[in-house]
Design a protein around this motif. Structure first.
Motif, short mmCIF file in Angstrom:
data_model
loop_
_atom_site.label_atom_id
_atom_site.label_comp_id
_atom_site.label_asym_id
_atom_site.label_seq_id
_atom_site.Cartn_x
_atom_site.Cartn_y
_atom_site.Cartn_z
N LYS A 95 45.64 46.34 40.64
CA LYS A 95 46.45 45.22 40.13
C LYS A 95 45.97 43.90 40.72
O LYS A 95 45.92 42.87 40.03
CB LYS A 95 47.93 45.46 40.45
N GLN A 126 42.40 43.16 39.02
CA GLN A 126 42.40 43.67 37.65
C GLN A 126 41.17 43.24 36.86
O GLN A 126 40.56 44.04 36.14
CB GLN A 126 43.66 43.22 36.91
N ASP A 134 38.60 45.87 35.30
CA ASP A 134 38.38 45.88 33.85
C ASP A 134 36.91 45.61 33.52
O ASP A 134 36.36 46.15 32.56
CB ASP A 134 39.26 44.85 33.17
#
Length: 336
Positions: free
Chosen positions: A318, A321, A325
């Protein structure tokens, strides 16, 4: 007329989507149907860095099995034979002989560097170091200095050492002999977690401590180098096996007996060649050593269950991120 055209357009659009979606789905999940069998050593603190890789593989569609825990030499053999897929704790150059003995580059895929700047070496408490002016391991050749670190009453210094079979233990034994310390220093080999926990207890009670450790690991967050403890240098380089001629002197001229290591993700070569998405992922993932240290400290402070570690992985993803990604996107693209 317009209604008929709209219905025809909608049917065409639905048909196009029904044809395109499975293909797009397959492209997004290059690991669909492919089993991954991860390994790590029995050190619980290696779980975080392994689970982060597992999570990325799952995101790519791979069927990731539960991580097996085995000794390092067993892990290399299992991965080389294809019985297991990968591990995220290949230490270079510390485990060079182990890696080569299991097949080396002919059997393993190893690209990129997962964690950089992993240090190892010997430390003592700063209070004793300052009082007796101890800065080099060879000073323990003096029985009076060695006796300061005697925990069991035999007159010899007790060094918190490694698990039997670990390469670091072989290095320590080689160096104890090379520096003429066999009569004054004993490496206590056994369960490292238990040995170092006892060392911390001794430190907190104000007693002198002598121990081997490495980073990333929680120890250096509890006993902070420079503040609570100090690194000891060694008089010269001395290593076992094929690394016997390796110079461990750092650019600043200091020699702590061990070179700075990097940790790599190492996988079965044949499997990696068949799975370019995973291979690309292994090559591009990078995890800051400080982040591993911080997570390991949380484990030491009580957050050590499987659920806790998964939450730590959730939190890291988180907080990073975009990076995570990006790994997935680049890895998926490698499969196209």
């Amino acid at each position: 007329m317009r209604t008929t055209q709209n219905k025809t357009h909608i049917k065409t659009l639905i048909l196009a989507l029904s044809i395109a979606t499975p293909a797009a789905f397959a492209a997004d999940l290059p690991g669909k149907g492919v089993v991954v069998k991860p390994l790590q050593s029995t050190i619980a603190e290696e779980t975080f860095q392994t689970e982060l890789v597992n999570r990325a593989l799952q995101k790519l569609g791979y069927d990731v099995q539960q991580t097996g825990e085995v000794d390092y030499n067993v892990a290399y053999t299992a991965i080389a034979s294809g019985d297991s897929t990968y591990m995220a704790v290949n230490w270079e150059p510390l485990q060079k002989d182990m890696y080569n003995a299991a097949g080396g580059d002919q059997k393993f895929y190893r690209q990129g560097t997962y964690i950089t700047g992993a240090a190892q070496g010997y430390l003592i408490d700063k209070k004793t170091a300052d009082k007796y002016h101890i800065h080099d391991l060879s000073q323990l050749k003096d029985p009076k200095i060695a006796k300061l670190f005697d925990a069991d009453g035999d007159g010899k210094a007790d060094m918190a050492g490694c698990n039997p079979g670990w390469v670091c233990g072989q290095v320590i034994n080689t160096q104890i002999k090379a520096y003429g310390l066999s009569d004054t220093v004993t490496q206590n080999e056994g369960n490292y977690s238990a040995i170092i926990a006892d060392t911390l207890t001794r430190f907190k009670s104000g007693k002198p401590v002598l121990y081997f450790t490495w980073t990333p690991y929680w120890v250096s967050n509890e006993m902070k180098p420079g503040k609570d403890v100090v690194w000891l240098t060694v008089p010269f380089s001395a290593n076992p096996g094929s690394q016997k001629d390796m110079d461990t002197t750092l650019p600043n001229g200091k020699n702590y007996g061990f070179p700075v290591n990097n940790e790599h993700i190492v996988a079965n070569k044949a499997w990696a060649e068949k799975n370019p998405a995973a291979a690309k992922l292994f090559a591009i993932m990078k995890l800051p050593l400080a982040d591993v240290n911080a997570q390991n400290l949380r484990m030491h402070e009580g957050e050590s269950s499987s659920e806790d570690i998964q939450q730590h992985v959730d939190g890291w993803i988180k907080a990073h991120q975009a990076t995570f990604d990006g790994w997935i996107k680049e890895a998926a693209a490698a499969a196209k």
